[in-house]
Design a protein around this motif. Structure first.
Motif, PDB file in Angstrom:
ATOM      1  N   GLU A 163       0.807  -1.350  -0.575  1.00 58.62           N
ATOM      2  CA  GLU A 163       0.040  -0.012   0.209  1.00 58.62           C
ATOM      3  C   GLU A 163       1.329   1.541  -0.017  1.00 58.62           C
ATOM      4  OE1 GLU A 163      -1.959  -0.467   3.952  1.00 58.62           O
ATOM      5  OE2 GLU A 163      -3.649  -1.663   2.376  1.00 58.62           O
ATOM      6  N   THR A 164       0.245   2.251  -0.717  1.00 57.90           N
ATOM      7  CA  THR A 164       0.510   3.489  -0.727  1.00 57.90           C
ATOM      8  C   THR A 164      -0.279   4.245   0.108  1.00 57.90           C
ATOM      9  OG1 THR A 164       2.340   3.588  -2.456  1.00 57.90           O
ATOM     10  CG2 THR A 164       1.581   6.262  -1.536  1.00 57.90           C
ATOM     11  N   TYR A 165       0.552   5.094   0.892  1.00 57.70           N
ATOM     12  CA  TYR A 165      -0.237   5.979   2.431  1.00 57.70           C
ATOM     13  C   TYR A 165       0.111   7.020   1.886  1.00 57.70           C
ATOM     14  CZ  TYR A 165      -0.764   1.794   5.447  1.00 57.70           C
ATOM     15  OH  TYR A 165      -1.197   0.637   5.606  1.00 57.70           O
ATOM     16  N   VAL A 166      -0.388   7.800   1.352  1.00 56.89           N
ATOM     17  CA  VAL A 166      -0.456   9.426   1.103  1.00 56.89           C
ATOM     18  C   VAL A 166      -1.163  10.492   2.118  1.00 56.89           C
ATOM     19  CG1 VAL A 166      -0.807  11.447  -0.977  1.00 56.89           C
ATOM     20  CG2 VAL A 166      -0.855   8.943  -1.101  1.00 56.89           C
ATOM     21  N   SER A 167      -0.211  11.288   2.271  1.00 65.20           N
ATOM     22  CA  SER A 167      -0.419  12.572   3.504  1.00 65.20           C
ATOM     23  C   SER A 167      -0.281  13.658   2.716  1.00 65.20           C
ATOM     24  CB  SER A 167       0.488  11.980   4.761  1.00 65.20           C
ATOM     25  OG  SER A 167      -0.320  13.887   5.810  1.00 65.20           O
ATOM     26  N   ILE A 168      -1.659  14.206   2.951  1.00 61.07           N
ATOM     27  CA  ILE A 168      -1.569  16.007   1.887  1.00 61.07           C
ATOM     28  C   ILE A 168      -2.052  16.851   3.248  1.00 61.07           C
ATOM     29  CG2 ILE A 168      -2.762  17.855   0.310  1.00 61.07           C
ATOM     30  CD1 ILE A 168      -2.440  14.890  -1.956  1.00 61.07           C
ATOM     31  N   GLU A 169      -1.375  18.040   2.953  1.00 63.55           N
ATOM     32  CA  GLU A 169      -1.732  19.136   4.457  1.00 63.55           C
ATOM     33  C   GLU A 169      -1.639  20.591   3.502  1.00 63.55           C
ATOM     34  OE1 GLU A 169       0.453  19.257   7.608  1.00 63.55           O
ATOM     35  OE2 GLU A 169       2.541  19.798   6.168  1.00 63.55           O
ATOM     36  N   TYR A 170      -3.160  21.259   3.971  1.00 69.24           N
ATOM     37  CA  TYR A 170      -2.814  22.630   3.337  1.00 69.24           C
ATOM     38  C   TYR A 170      -2.474  23.237   4.422  1.00 69.24           C
ATOM     39  CZ  TYR A 170      -7.755  23.726   4.808  1.00 69.24           C
ATOM     40  OH  TYR A 170      -8.639  23.674   5.901  1.00 69.24           O
ATOM     41  N   GLU A 171      -2.070  24.938   4.108  1.00 66.73           N
ATOM     42  CA  GLU A 171      -1.918  25.622   5.075  1.00 66.73           C
ATOM     43  C   GLU A 171      -1.770  27.149   3.796  1.00 66.73           C
ATOM     44  OE1 GLU A 171       1.843  26.479   7.312  1.00 66.73           O
ATOM     45  OE2 GLU A 171       1.961  24.697   7.617  1.00 66.73           O
ATOM     46  N   ALA A 172      -3.249  28.220   4.752  1.00 60.31           N
ATOM     47  CA  ALA A 172      -3.433  29.192   4.162  1.00 60.31           C
ATOM     48  C   ALA A 172      -3.062  30.382   4.650  1.00 60.31           C
ATOM     49  CB  ALA A 172      -5.238  29.237   3.861  1.00 60.31           C
ATOM     50  N   SER A 173      -2.809  31.699   3.891  1.00 58.83           N
ATOM     51  CA  SER A 173      -2.530  32.464   4.861  1.00 58.83           C
ATOM     52  C   SER A 173      -3.284  33.968   5.649  1.00 58.83           C
ATOM     53  CB  SER A 173      -1.705  33.916   3.946  1.00 58.83           C
ATOM     54  OG  SER A 173      -0.993  34.941   3.829  1.00 58.83           O
ATOM     55  N   SER A 174      -3.227  34.122   6.107  1.00 59.03           N
ATOM     56  CA  SER A 174      -4.252  34.790   6.885  1.00 59.03           C
ATOM     57  C   SER A 174      -4.425  36.502   5.397  1.00 59.03           C
ATOM     58  CB  SER A 174      -3.929  35.509   8.294  1.00 59.03           C
ATOM     59  OG  SER A 174      -2.156  35.849   8.181  1.00 59.03           O
ATOM     60  N   MET A 175      -3.897  36.313   4.962  1.00 60.93           N
ATOM     61  CA  MET A 175      -4.377  37.632   3.822  1.00 60.93           C
ATOM     62  C   MET A 175      -5.625  37.373   3.505  1.00 60.93           C
ATOM     63  SD  MET A 175      -0.985  38.318   2.168  1.00 60.93           S
ATOM     64  CE  MET A 175      -0.789  37.233   0.862  1.00 60.93           C
ATOM     65  N   PHE A 176      -6.194  36.236   3.012  1.00 53.98           N
ATOM     66  CA  PHE A 176      -6.996  36.434   2.287  1.00 53.98           C
ATOM     67  C   PHE A 176      -8.357  35.095   3.245  1.00 53.98           C
ATOM     68  CE2 PHE A 176      -4.111  36.769  -0.428  1.00 53.98           C
ATOM     69  CZ  PHE A 176      -4.253  38.353  -1.326  1.00 53.98           C
ATOM     70  N   ASP A 177      -9.308  35.123   3.407  1.00 54.16           N
ATOM     71  CA  ASP A 177     -10.962  34.571   3.080  1.00 54.16           C
ATOM     72  C   ASP A 177     -10.804  33.393   1.822  1.00 54.16           C
ATOM     73  OD1 ASP A 177     -10.572  35.065   6.257  1.00 54.16           O
ATOM     74  OD2 ASP A 177     -12.429  35.802   6.022  1.00 54.16           O
ATOM     75  N   LEU A 178     -10.134  31.908   1.777  1.00 59.72           N
ATOM     76  CA  LEU A 178     -10.390  31.686   0.256  1.00 59.72           C
ATOM     77  C   LEU A 178     -11.709  30.633  -0.096  1.00 59.72           C
ATOM     78  CD1 LEU A 178      -7.017  30.077   0.424  1.00 59.72           C
ATOM     79  CD2 LEU A 178      -8.095  32.120  -0.404  1.00 59.72           C
ATOM     80  N   CYS A 179     -12.489  30.610  -0.709  1.00 59.28           N
ATOM     81  CA  CYS A 179     -14.377  30.054  -1.020  1.00 59.28           C
ATOM     82  C   CYS A 179     -13.929  29.341  -2.040  1.00 59.28           C
ATOM     83  CB  CYS A 179     -15.187  31.119  -1.343  1.00 59.28           C
ATOM     84  SG  CYS A 179     -14.641  32.895  -0.080  1.00 59.28           S
ATOM     85  N   ASN A 180     -14.571  27.996  -1.977  1.00 59.11           N
ATOM     86  CA  ASN A 180     -14.520  26.961  -3.061  1.00 59.11           C
ATOM     87  C   ASN A 180     -13.602  26.386  -3.767  1.00 59.11           C
ATOM     88  OD1 ASN A 180     -17.496  27.474  -2.709  1.00 59.11           O
ATOM     89  ND2 ASN A 180     -17.176  29.555  -4.814  1.00 59.11           N
ATOM     90  N   VAL A 181     -13.157  26.342  -2.368  1.00 59.31           N
ATOM     91  CA  VAL A 181     -11.455  25.395  -2.851  1.00 59.31           C
ATOM     92  C   VAL A 181     -11.562  24.319  -3.646  1.00 59.31           C
ATOM     93  CG1 VAL A 181      -9.039  25.124  -2.126  1.00 59.31           C
ATOM     94  CG2 VAL A 181     -10.368  26.888  -1.108  1.00 59.31           C
TER      95      VAL A 181
END
Length: 504
Positions: free
Chosen positions: A381-399
């Motif tokens: 098996e291949t275990y994939v871990s993905i994480e995101y970090e968003a800047s505080s400059m913007f509130d992102l919609c419909n990501v």
């Protein structure tokens, strides 16, 4: 310990705020608090006084008293601890410690008291926790309001579209009665002829055209045709050559048609390429300011703008703009003030391009969204871990974060996810969707398992999103009419969208 009531009273015995934790009438609590000032001796320093029924634990706050009314069997040390906590909370919610200030913030003080005392007993909370609980900031509430607002906007658009179709059908009916059975498309599919020569407006342009043309698109396509890809309502079939299908490369839904006499649209497009091991390969922001005028009478205007003062942004006005006026006063106006801006139909969302700008940077802190992918093979098996970090400059919609996968017989096994997911089996892509990224979820992660695969099979990762503020922070300050009369009503639309956003 049993606290019967927590109150703030004046030194004359007037009750300003009182919260009861036992079942008692208003007359009863008012009589207890009216007797309190008579029991407090002058010239003596005490923390409590008693009568035959209750105990008053109190603390002076300038010209007021903070009073706990308890039974005589309560623990005086715990009562004092509760009193100290409340004495710290009162200045946090009331700006002025007088009768007027307390009365203005009465409900906020009651809510704070409820967080400290529950059913007459003290809760183990701090001042910071009480303030956080009283703010009641909810990520789910924000999402609910965002969905509700989108439904309201969609309903308004449907209403406008239906009204437009009814008006068109009435016009066609009247013309049919008169023998002038004529297509609406054939009336508006030609070029808009302008009365001045240096502003050529062609039906094929969009934004900044070549030469001195503004490039105002004049294809007569109703909003319903743009958004749903069907032909607009007409008495006869559209003439040959008229494109009623969505244009090539038009991946986003068309903006709703403007309803105000003047609409200014600020749009920035992001082209970002991030490295999978960290760092930036490309960061490019291109922005435009476009003008949409519905009525020809409103064409003689100038536009006063305000910029955010970002030194990395280079602004460039259209060649037909008065560049000296723009450089000195941030006012966008034509070189010849006697010539009006061209007008367009309500269905034309392109508008007239007035200004464009560009920003490039190698600073990783300017990136609104960083994505890290960690694939690791373990056995079969291949275990994939993905994480995101968003800047505080913007509130992102419909990501939407799209992760390519190796060819699979079935959907991947999702172990954990912050948000929603969808597997596109035809293109073998896993789409991770987050409706809104704000201060409550600046970071998130997803873990899934697939059969053994090389780490390069999960790249490039692409992302798309939008935001309601921009890097330039450009705002329209006012519209300046060039002839007598009140300034026309205007609206501003601001959006930041992704054109190409990848992790390679």
């Amino acid at each position: 310990m049993v606290v019967l009531a927590a109150s703030i009273v004046s030194k004359s015995g007037k009750v300003l705020v009182s919260r009861q934790f036992m079942d008692m009438s208003r007359m009863r609590i008012e009589s207890l608090l009216a007797a309190f000032p008579k029991l407090v001796g002058t010239g003596k320093q005490h923390t409590f006084v008693e009568n035959e029924n209750v105990r008053y634990v109190y603390q002076p706050i300038e010209a007021l008293y903070l009073v706990l009314v308890t039974n005589k069997q309560s623990n005086i040390l715990e009562d004092l601890d509760t009193l100290r906590m409340l004495s710290k909370l009162v200045p946090e919610y009331s700006l002025s410690l007088d009768e007027e200030g307390i009365c203005k913030t009465g409900f906020e003080l009651i809510f704070a008291i409820d967080e400290v005392i529950s059913l007459g007993h003290k809760e183990n909370v701090t001042v910071a926790q009480v303030k956080q609980n009283c703010e009641m900031e909810s990520h789910e509430e924000k999402l609910h309001k965002l969905v509700l607002q989108s439904k309201i906007n969609e309903t308004k658009d449907v209403m406008k579209r239906k009204a437009s179709e009814i008006d068109k059908s009435k016009i066609e009916k009247n013309r049919g009665d008169k023998g002038g059975f004529m297509s609406l498309q054939s009336m508006g599919s030609g070029r808009i002829e302008s009365s001045f020569s240096d502003l050529s407006i062609s039906s094929g342009g969009g934004g900044f055209g070549s030469g001195s043309g503004f490039g105002l698109s004049t294809d007569v396509e109703s909003y319903s045709a743009k958004s749903k890809g069907r032909q607009p309502l007409a008495a006869t079939a559209p003439p040959k050559g008229l494109d009623v299908q969505p244009k090539a490369g038009q991946s986003r839904a068309a903006a709703p048609p403007p309803t105000d006499p003047i609409t200014l649209t600020v749009e920035e497009k992001l082209n970002v390429t991030l490295k999978r091991d960290g760092g930036i390969s490309n960061f490019d922001v291109q922005g435009t300011l476009s003008l949409q005028i519905l009525n020809q009478d409103d064409g003689l205007i100038q536009v006063q703008i305000e910029t955010g003062g970002n030194p990395g942004i280079l602004f460039k006005a259209h060649p037909n703009m008065n560049k000296e006026l723009f450089s000195s006063e941030n006012i966008l106006g034509l070189k010849d003030p006697n010539r009006p801006f061209p007008t367009g139909s309500a269905g034309d969302a392109a508008g007239v391009g007035l200004l464009r700008w560009r920003m490039q940077s190698a600073d990783e802190s300017m990136v609104p969204l960083t994505i890290n992918c960690w694939p690791s093979v373990s056995g079969n098996e291949t275990y994939v871990s993905i994480e995101y970090e968003a800047s505080s400059m913007f509130d992102l919609c419909n990501v939407v974060i799209s992760v390519p996968l190796p060819a699979l017989r079935e959907a991947p096994n999702i172990r954990q996810i912050d948000g929603e997911w969808r597997y596109d089996s035809r293109n073998s892509v896993l789409e991770w969707s987050i409706l809104l990224i704000d201060n409550s979820n600046r970071s998130g992660s997803m873990e899934f398992v697939v059969p053994p695969a090389d780490s390069s099979a999960f790249f490039p990762i692409s992302a798309c999103f939008s935001a309601t503020n921009t890097y330039s922070d450009l705002k329209v300050a006012k519209i300046i009419p060039l002839r007598d009369g009140a300034p026309p009503k205007f609206s501003q639309r601001t959006t930041l969208i992704t054109e190409n956003y990848q992790v390679v």
